[in-house]
Design a protein around this motif. Structure first.
Motif, PDB file in Angstrom:
ATOM      1  N   SER A 147       1.314  -0.926  -0.196  1.00 25.09           N
ATOM      2  CA  SER A 147      -0.079   0.122   0.017  1.00 25.09           C
ATOM      3  C   SER A 147       0.694   1.383  -0.263  1.00 25.09           C
ATOM      4  CB  SER A 147      -1.067  -0.440   1.184  1.00 25.09           C
ATOM      5  OG  SER A 147      -1.254   1.075   1.232  1.00 25.09           O
ATOM      6  N   PRO A 148       0.593   2.246  -0.860  1.00 18.74           N
ATOM      7  CA  PRO A 148       1.304   4.091  -0.745  1.00 18.74           C
ATOM      8  C   PRO A 148       0.964   4.541   0.207  1.00 18.74           C
ATOM      9  CG  PRO A 148      -0.801   3.661  -1.973  1.00 18.74           C
ATOM     10  CD  PRO A 148      -0.513   2.128  -1.521  1.00 18.74           C
ATOM     11  N   LYS A 149       0.207   3.690   1.597  1.00 15.04           N
ATOM     12  CA  LYS A 149       0.501   4.590   3.109  1.00 15.04           C
ATOM     13  C   LYS A 149       1.070   3.726   3.799  1.00 15.04           C
ATOM     14  CE  LYS A 149      -4.915   5.591   2.011  1.00 15.04           C
ATOM     15  NZ  LYS A 149      -4.682   6.921   2.021  1.00 15.04           N
ATOM     16  N   ILE A 150       1.744   2.466   3.591  1.00 21.98           N
ATOM     17  CA  ILE A 150       3.669   1.752   4.308  1.00 21.98           C
ATOM     18  C   ILE A 150       4.149   1.606   3.796  1.00 21.98           C
ATOM     19  CG2 ILE A 150       3.471  -0.475   5.050  1.00 21.98           C
ATOM     20  CD1 ILE A 150       0.005  -0.648   5.883  1.00 21.98           C
ATOM     21  N   ASN A 176      -1.983   9.514   4.953  1.00 24.75           N
ATOM     22  CA  ASN A 176      -2.242  10.975   3.523  1.00 24.75           C
ATOM     23  C   ASN A 176      -1.654  10.565   2.418  1.00 24.75           C
ATOM     24  OD1 ASN A 176      -4.986  11.843   5.405  1.00 24.75           O
ATOM     25  ND2 ASN A 176      -2.400  13.061   5.975  1.00 24.75           N
ATOM     26  N   ALA A 177      -1.107   9.006   2.110  1.00 23.80           N
ATOM     27  CA  ALA A 177      -0.004   8.870   1.027  1.00 23.80           C
ATOM     28  C   ALA A 177      -0.666   8.714  -0.033  1.00 23.80           C
ATOM     29  CB  ALA A 177       1.061   8.491   1.604  1.00 23.80           C
ATOM     30  N   THR A 181       2.826  10.227  -3.514  1.00 20.33           N
ATOM     31  CA  THR A 181       3.747  11.022  -2.419  1.00 20.33           C
ATOM     32  C   THR A 181       5.434  10.179  -2.814  1.00 20.33           C
ATOM     33  OG1 THR A 181       1.773  10.571  -1.412  1.00 20.33           O
ATOM     34  CG2 THR A 181       3.813  11.342   0.144  1.00 20.33           C
ATOM     35  N   GLU A 182       5.936  11.833  -2.555  1.00 19.76           N
ATOM     36  CA  GLU A 182       7.638  11.602  -2.546  1.00 19.76           C
ATOM     37  C   GLU A 182       8.338  10.632  -0.694  1.00 19.76           C
ATOM     38  OE1 GLU A 182      10.132  11.795  -4.928  1.00 19.76           O
ATOM     39  OE2 GLU A 182       8.075  12.942  -5.617  1.00 19.76           O
ATOM     40  N   ASN A 189       5.398  12.403   7.987  1.00 19.94           N
ATOM     41  CA  ASN A 189       3.769  12.689   8.009  1.00 19.94           C
ATOM     42  C   ASN A 189       3.899  11.488   8.986  1.00 19.94           C
ATOM     43  OD1 ASN A 189       2.998  15.705   7.322  1.00 19.94           O
ATOM     44  ND2 ASN A 189       4.147  15.191   5.240  1.00 19.94           N
ATOM     45  N   SER A 190       4.556  10.213   8.714  1.00 18.85           N
ATOM     46  CA  SER A 190       4.685   9.645   8.916  1.00 18.85           C
ATOM     47  C   SER A 190       4.361   8.768  10.294  1.00 18.85           C
ATOM     48  CB  SER A 190       5.285   8.083   8.242  1.00 18.85           C
ATOM     49  OG  SER A 190       6.771   8.631   9.210  1.00 18.85           O
ATOM     50  N   LYS A 191       3.924   7.559  11.066  1.00 20.22           N
ATOM     51  CA  LYS A 191       4.271   7.554  12.245  1.00 20.22           C
ATOM     52  C   LYS A 191       4.832   6.149  12.557  1.00 20.22           C
ATOM     53  CE  LYS A 191      -0.978   6.189  13.404  1.00 20.22           C
ATOM     54  NZ  LYS A 191      -1.715   6.291  13.752  1.00 20.22           N
ATOM     55  N   LEU A 192       5.623   5.709  13.649  1.00 22.26           N
ATOM     56  CA  LEU A 192       5.699   4.127  13.279  1.00 22.26           C
ATOM     57  C   LEU A 192       4.995   3.280  14.109  1.00 22.26           C
ATOM     58  CD1 LEU A 192       8.265   2.171  13.668  1.00 22.26           C
ATOM     59  CD2 LEU A 192       8.307   2.719  16.139  1.00 22.26           C
TER      60      LEU A 192
END
Length: 202
Positions: A147-150, A176-177, A181-182, A189-192
């Motif tokens: 997934s582009p979000k992960i 939100n990615a 998204t670069e 804007n990510s979290k672990l």
């Protein structure tokens, strides 16, 4: 019954052999190990961003060594490579030493107190506190990021007074990615959402 048991065992062995035959290189074998690790161990987690100020110090005493130190209160990470992705993760406080060695409940011993310890006692003290860690070899595991979000990564952490690095796996999530998204924007804007030791490097 004995014959049936032998047949069953033969089929099982044949299946394992066929699985190995699909692995044509050490890289594929390593990717398979990582894939199976996530299958067995993965569970969605949630970690907070480091809440305090992070100090960054560049040490260029030796011309060919690029050393950067990130300080998080009484603990620190050192890196010796030009890896902007790793630096960004550390600057943002997504990873910090306390996630690996815990939050200290007592002040660090002074230099005089450390000098009074025996060699073995000082080594044990440094190893158990884990105040000064070295982090290296960050690699994005693109084959696991469906997934582009992960995005998933692996890296090595070296604890003080130890001879073998520990390999860790992490997952970063940015809700939100999208596919455009670069990487820099993704990390900022990510979290672990996953952290686990997976291996000891020998």
């Amino acid at each position: 019954m004995l014959v049936l048991g032998c047949k069953s065992q033969s089929k099982s062995n044949q299946k394992r052999t066929e699985l190995k035959q699909t692995i044509n290189s050490s890289k594929e074998q390593e990717n398979y190990r990582i894939q199976e690790f996530f299958k067995r161990i993965y569970e969605k987690q949630s970690y907070s961003i480091y809440p305090k100020e992070i100090k960054e110090i560049t040490i260029d005493e030796i011309e060919w060594v690029n050393e950067t130190k990130f300080i998080y209160d009484d603990k620190s990470f050192k890196i010796y490579e030009k890896n902007e992705t790793l630096k960004l993760i550390l600057k943002k406080g997504i990873l910090y030493p306390q996630l690996f060695s815990g939050f200290s409940t007592e002040l660090r011993k002074s230099d005089n107190e450390l000098d009074s310890l025996s060699v073995s006692d000082r080594a044990f003290y440094e190893m158990s506190r884990g105040d000064n860690l070295t982090i290296s070899n960050l690699e994005e595991l693109k084959f696991l990021s469906e997934s582009p979000k992960i995005k998933r990564f692996r890296f090595w952490v070296m604890f003080p007074k130890t001879t073998n690095a520990r390999e860790y796996m992490i997952e970063l999530t940015n809700e939100n990615a999208d596919k455009n998204t670069e990487l820099k924007e993704f990390i900022e804007n990510s979290k672990l959402t996953f952290l686990k030791m997976s291996n000891i490097i020998i």
